[in-house]
Design a protein around this motif. Structure first.
Motif, PDB file in Angstrom:
ATOM      1  N   VAL A 324       0.832  -1.207   0.000  1.00  0.00           N
ATOM      2  CA  VAL A 324       0.000   0.000   0.000  1.00  0.00           C
ATOM      3  C   VAL A 324       0.866   1.256   0.000  1.00  0.00           C
ATOM      4  N   MET A 325       1.981   1.221   0.746  1.00  0.00           N
ATOM      5  CA  MET A 325       2.828   2.403   0.917  1.00  0.00           C
ATOM      6  C   MET A 325       3.580   2.775  -0.349  1.00  0.00           C
ATOM      7  N   LYS A 326       3.928   1.813  -1.179  1.00  0.00           N
ATOM      8  CA  LYS A 326       4.903   2.009  -2.239  1.00  0.00           C
ATOM      9  C   LYS A 326       4.619   3.232  -3.101  1.00  0.00           C
ATOM     10  N   ASN A 327       3.382   3.377  -3.561  1.00  0.00           N
ATOM     11  CA  ASN A 327       3.062   4.471  -4.477  1.00  0.00           C
ATOM     12  C   ASN A 327       2.945   5.825  -3.799  1.00  0.00           C
ATOM     13  N   SER A 328       2.813   5.828  -2.470  1.00  0.00           N
ATOM     14  CA  SER A 328       2.629   7.100  -1.776  1.00  0.00           C
ATOM     15  C   SER A 328       3.893   7.587  -1.075  1.00  0.00           C
ATOM     16  N   LEU A 329       4.986   6.847  -1.201  1.00  0.00           N
ATOM     17  CA  LEU A 329       6.246   7.256  -0.585  1.00  0.00           C
ATOM     18  C   LEU A 329       7.055   8.101  -1.556  1.00  0.00           C
ATOM     19  N   ILE A 330       7.734   9.115  -1.051  1.00  0.00           N
ATOM     20  CA  ILE A 330       8.546   9.952  -1.935  1.00  0.00           C
ATOM     21  C   ILE A 330       9.823   9.225  -2.358  1.00  0.00           C
ATOM     22  N   ALA A 432      -0.946  25.377  14.695  1.00  0.00           N
ATOM     23  CA  ALA A 432      -1.160  24.754  13.387  1.00  0.00           C
ATOM     24  C   ALA A 432      -1.950  23.467  13.550  1.00  0.00           C
ATOM     25  N   ALA A 433      -2.686  23.121  12.499  1.00  0.00           N
ATOM     26  CA  ALA A 433      -3.429  21.863  12.450  1.00  0.00           C
ATOM     27  C   ALA A 433      -3.212  21.238  11.077  1.00  0.00           C
ATOM     28  N   VAL A 434      -3.177  19.900  11.039  1.00  0.00           N
ATOM     29  CA  VAL A 434      -2.961  19.176   9.790  1.00  0.00           C
ATOM     30  C   VAL A 434      -4.167  18.286   9.519  1.00  0.00           C
ATOM     31  N   TYR A 435      -4.766  18.464   8.346  1.00  0.00           N
ATOM     32  CA  TYR A 435      -5.915  17.674   7.922  1.00  0.00           C
ATOM     33  C   TYR A 435      -5.506  16.767   6.769  1.00  0.00           C
ATOM     34  N   LEU A 436      -6.109  15.596   6.719  1.00  0.00           N
ATOM     35  CA  LEU A 436      -5.883  14.663   5.610  1.00  0.00           C
ATOM     36  C   LEU A 436      -7.208  14.372   4.931  1.00  0.00           C
ATOM     37  N   LYS A 437      -7.267  14.579   3.619  1.00  0.00           N
ATOM     38  CA  LYS A 437      -8.476  14.303   2.849  1.00  0.00           C
ATOM     39  C   LYS A 437      -8.243  13.063   1.999  1.00  0.00           C
ATOM     40  N   ALA A 496      -3.754  16.096   0.537  1.00  0.00           N
ATOM     41  CA  ALA A 496      -4.666  15.445  -0.396  1.00  0.00           C
ATOM     42  C   ALA A 496      -3.874  14.700  -1.455  1.00  0.00           C
ATOM     43  N   ALA A 497      -4.563  13.784  -2.153  1.00  0.00           N
ATOM     44  CA  ALA A 497      -3.932  13.026  -3.225  1.00  0.00           C
ATOM     45  C   ALA A 497      -3.516  13.969  -4.346  1.00  0.00           C
ATOM     46  N   PRO A 498      -2.433  13.642  -5.077  1.00  0.00           N
ATOM     47  CA  PRO A 498      -1.946  14.534  -6.140  1.00  0.00           C
ATOM     48  C   PRO A 498      -3.024  14.940  -7.138  1.00  0.00           C
ATOM     49  N   GLN A 499      -3.902  13.987  -7.502  1.00  0.00           N
ATOM     50  CA  GLN A 499      -4.930  14.289  -8.493  1.00  0.00           C
ATOM     51  C   GLN A 499      -6.033  15.204  -7.958  1.00  0.00           C
ATOM     52  N   GLU A 500      -6.063  15.414  -6.621  1.00  0.00           N
ATOM     53  CA  GLU A 500      -7.088  16.270  -6.025  1.00  0.00           C
ATOM     54  C   GLU A 500      -6.594  17.670  -5.690  1.00  0.00           C
ATOM     55  N   LEU A 501      -5.286  17.918  -5.839  1.00  0.00           N
ATOM     56  CA  LEU A 501      -4.719  19.181  -5.372  1.00  0.00           C
ATOM     57  C   LEU A 501      -5.333  20.398  -6.049  1.00  0.00           C
ATOM     58  N   ILE A 523      -2.294  23.765   0.832  1.00  0.00           N
ATOM     59  CA  ILE A 523      -2.728  22.477   0.294  1.00  0.00           C
ATOM     60  C   ILE A 523      -1.497  21.755  -0.236  1.00  0.00           C
ATOM     61  N   ILE A 524      -1.258  20.546   0.278  1.00  0.00           N
ATOM     62  CA  ILE A 524      -0.002  19.828   0.037  1.00  0.00           C
ATOM     63  C   ILE A 524      -0.281  18.386  -0.367  1.00  0.00           C
ATOM     64  N   ASP A 525       0.583  17.849  -1.195  1.00  0.00           N
ATOM     65  CA  ASP A 525       0.543  16.439  -1.602  1.00  0.00           C
ATOM     66  C   ASP A 525       0.676  15.554  -0.352  1.00  0.00           C
ATOM     67  N   TYR A 526      -0.198  14.536  -0.253  1.00  0.00           N
ATOM     68  CA  TYR A 526      -0.177  13.706   0.970  1.00  0.00           C
ATOM     69  C   TYR A 526       1.022  12.754   1.050  1.00  0.00           C
TER      70      TYR A 526
END
Length: 552
Positions: A324-330, A432-437, A496-501, A523-526
Motif C-alpha cells: 500500500v505504501m509504495k506508491n505514496s512514498l517519496i 497549526a493543524a494538519v488535515y488529511l483528505k 490530499a492526493a496529487p490528483q485532487e490538489l 494544500i499539500i501532496d499527501y
C-alpha cells in the motif's frame, strides 16, 4: 535583528532538581509575569531529562539549552532522580539611541534544543552550576545577566555555524556525486572525475565531500566496495578474484589488503566468522529478551516506522509491507529490490524470504507472534518512540549508531537553516493543524506525519483540540466535514492526493476554514505525511517553496 544589538534584562535565575515523576514546572513560579514578554531559557545540567513544551516531548542531553516563549507552557520529567535544570527568565529590548523597545524574544530558535558542550556551559555558569539557588543578590544578578548573554551568544554562534555549513547548492551538487558513487562503485572512478561532475576544483570538492559524509572521497568509495564485498562473500560462491573485479578492484591482493584494513579480517576469515557468528541479546518494547545475529543482513520489516530508518542507515531490507505504501512514498525508487510481504506482514510470504531478523514497528494482537518468532527472531519497537528515538534504537540494533548520529546532526543543522529562511513566513508561537483528505473522508492528525515536522522541528504549536488528541495518544481521528473549524489553528495544512490538489480548494468546508483563518491554509501532496527520516529530510528542502506559494 542581531543579538549583539539587543539588551537582555535578567528577571530571575534559579536551579532545580527534577522529580522522577512528571513535575509541573511553571515558568511563572516566583516571578510576576503580568507582562507577557518574559522568555525562559532552560539548561540541562544532567542527562536523561525529557521536556514537554505545549505537550510536545523533547529529549535533552547534558548541556542542551532551549528557549521557551511566553505563550508556551512546559513541564519536565526524568528517570534520573538527581537530574537538574538551570533556568533563566528575562526580557529582551532593542536599543535605539536612549530608548529601550521591547521585543518578543531574541533572534534564536524557540522550542528547539541547542546542544552545546556541557564543559563550555559549566565554565560560563561558574559556581552557579554547582549549587542550588532561588534568590540572588544584586551583584550576583548582574553577574548572571552577563553569563546569560554569553550563553545566548553561544547559541547564536551555533546557528551561524549551521548556516555556513549548509551551503545548499554545494551540498546538493556533492550529494549527486555521492549517489553516482553508490550506483557506479564497480567502475573506475577518480576524485578529479567526481569534482568535475560537481563543478568544483579537487580541494574544494574533497572539503565539501568530507563535511557531507565524514570521509574523504577515496575512503568513501573503498567503504562502498568493501560493504558490497561482504554481501557477495557471504551470499555467493564466486572465487575471490572475480568478486574483487565485480566491486571495482582490479588487483585481488590490493582488495584483500583493503578488506583487512577496514574489517580487521581477511576475506576468508570474514566468511568463516559470518557462518559461525555470535548472537547478541536485545530488549524489545514488550520487555522480551530477543537473541539476534550480530551481523544480520536478511531483514524483513513492516515498514511505516522502520523502512525509511533502515534505508537512511544504509540498510536495505529484503522484504517490507510496501503493497500500500509504495506508491505514496517519496522514496519509492529505493524500493525496487525489496519484496512485498503484504499489507502488514504475511508469515507465509516472510518465510519464503528466509530472513535472519524481523523488525516490526507495531503489532496486532490478532497476529500470531509465536508464528513469526518461529520464522526468525522478531523485535518490536516501542510505538511511542519519536523519530530520533526510533532511529537510534534501530541503529544500535544493527550497529550503525555513528551513522544515525551523523544524520541527526545534519538534520538539526538543516532545521536551523530552514527556520532562518522562513523567519518572515510565520509568526512566533503560531498554532497549526494538519488535515488529511482521502476521497470524501477527512481526518485530523495528532503528532505524526507532517504534523511531527511542524511541531517538533518548525516550532508550531498544536491547536487546543489537536493538543487534546496528542494528550490522548491518538495518532489521528476521522472527523465530519462540519467539525473542521473546531480543530483549526492559526495556520492549517490540507493533505490530499496529487490528483485532487487542483480541486480540493473548492470544497466548501475548506473554503470556510480558509475564511476563518484569514487565508493561512496550505494544500499539500499527501506523500509528505510520513515521519520517516528520508521524508522529514526532503521536506525541509521543499518547505520554503510551500510557504512561498500563495496560500488560500
Amino acid at each position: 535583528m542581531n543579538l549583539s544589538s539587543l539588551y537582555i534584562r535578567l528577571q530571575h535565575y534559579d536551579r532545580f532538581q527534577v522529580d522522577q515523576m512528571m513535575s509541573a514546572i511553571s515558568h511563572n513560579e516566583g516571578v510576576n509575569y503580568n507582562e507577557k514578554n518574559f522568555c525562559t531559557l532552560l539548561i540541562a545540567l544532567s542527562h536523561d531529562i525529557r521536556l514537554y513544551v505545549d505537550k510536545i516531548a523533547i529529549n535533552l542531553r547534558q548541556g542542551s539549552c532551549i528557549l521557551v516563549l511566553p505563550v508556551q507552557s512546559y513541564t519536565v520529567e526524568s528517570t534520573n532522580k538527581e537530574a537538574q535544570l538551570a533556568r533563566f527568565t528575562f526580557e529582551t529590548f532593542e536599543v535605539e539611541e536612549l530608548t529601550l523597545n521591547k521585543v518578543a524574544y531574541p533572534p534564536l530558535l524557540y522550542g528547539y534544543p541547542y546542544n552545546l558542550l556541557f564543559s563550555q556551559v559549566k565554565q560560563v555558569l561558574g559556581n552557579e552550576a554547582n549549587r542550588f539557588c532561588s534568590s540572588l543578590s544584586i551583584l550576583e544578578m548582574a553577574m548572571m545577566q552577563g553569563r546569560l548573554q554569553l550563553i545566548l551568544g553561544m547559541m547564536a554562534q551555533l546557528d551561524q555555524q549551521a548556516t555556513q555549513l549548509h551551503n545548499e547548492e554545494k551540498i546538493n551538487l556533492v550529494q549527486q556525486t555521492v549517489q553516482y558513487m553508490e550506483q557506479h562503485y564497480d567502475e573506475s572512478l577518480t576524485v578529479e572525475q567526481l569534482a568535475n561532475m560537481a563543478g568544483m576544483v579537487r580541494w574544494q570538492y574533497s572539503q565539501q565531500f568530507k563535511i557531507l559524509t565524514g570521509k574523504k572521497p577515496t575512503d568513501y568509495l573503498t567503504h562502498l566496495r568493501i560493504n558490497q564485498a561482504k554481501e557477495l562473500l557471504c551470499n555467493s560462491a564466486e572465487p575471490l578474484r572475480k568478486i574483487s573485479r565485480q566491486i571495482g578492484f582490479k588487483d585481488e591482493s590490493y582488495f584483500s589488503r583493503c578488506f583487512h584494513k577496514l574489517t580487521g579480517n581477511t576475506p576468508r576469515e570474514y566468511v568463516n566468522i559470518y557462518f559461525h557468528t555470535q548472537q547478541k541479546t536485545v530488549i524489545d518494547s514488550f520487555g522480551r529478551e530477543i537473541h539476534v545475529p550480530k551481523d544480520a543482513t536478511r531483514i524483513v520489516t513492516d515498514g511505516k516506522f522502520t523502512l525509511g530508518e533502515l534505508l537512511v542507515l544504509g540498510i536495505s531490507p529484503i522484504g517490507a509491507a510496501i503493497s500500500v505504501m509504495k506508491n505514496s512514498l517519496i522514496y519509492h525508487n529505493k524500493l525496487r529490490n525489496i519484496h512485498s510481504v503484504g499489507y502488514w506482514v504475511d508469515p507465509d510470504k516472510i518465510a519464503q524470504l528466509q530472513p535472519e531478523i524481523l523488525l516490526l514497528s507495531y503489532f496486532h494482537p490478532e497476529q500470531d507472534l509465536q508464528k513469526l518468532d518461529a520464522i526468525a527472531p522478531t523485535v518490536i519497537l516501542d510505538s511511542k518512540f519519536s523519530l530520533f528515538e526510533r532511529l537510534r534504537y534501530i541503529a544500535k540494533l544493527f550497529e550503525r549508531s555513528t551513522t544515525a548520529e551523523k544524520w541527526i546532526t545534519t538534520y538539526e543543522d538543516k532545521v536551523r537553516v530552514v527556520r532562518r529562511q522562513l523567519a518572515d513566513a510565520y509568526v512566533a508561537g503560531e498554532t497549526a493543524a494538519v488535515y488529511l483528505k482521502l476521497g470524501e473522508k477527512f481526518y485530523i492528525m495528532g503528532q505524526n506525519g507532517l504534523a511531527a515536522s511542524l511541531y517538533e522541528s518548525l516550532g508550531f504549536r498544536p491547536s487546543a483540540k489537536v493538543m487534546h488528541l496528542i494528550e490522548q495518544k491518538q495518532a489521528w481521528i476521522e472527523i465530519q466535514q462540519h467539525q473542521m473549524n473546531h480543530y483549526a489553528g492559526d495556520r492549517n495544512f490540507i493533505l490530499a492526493a496529487p490528483q485532487e490538489l487542483q480541486t480540493v480548494a473548492n470544497c466548501p468546508q475548506i473554503a470556510a476554514l480558509t475564511e476563518l483563518t484569514l487565508g493561512k491554509t496550505h494544500i499539500i501532496d499527501y506523500t509528505w505525511n510520513y515521519d520517516d527520516p528520508i521524508t522529514r529530510g526532503r521536506l525541509l528542502e521543499v518547505l520554503p517553496y510551500i510557504f512561498k506559494k500563495k496560500t488560500m
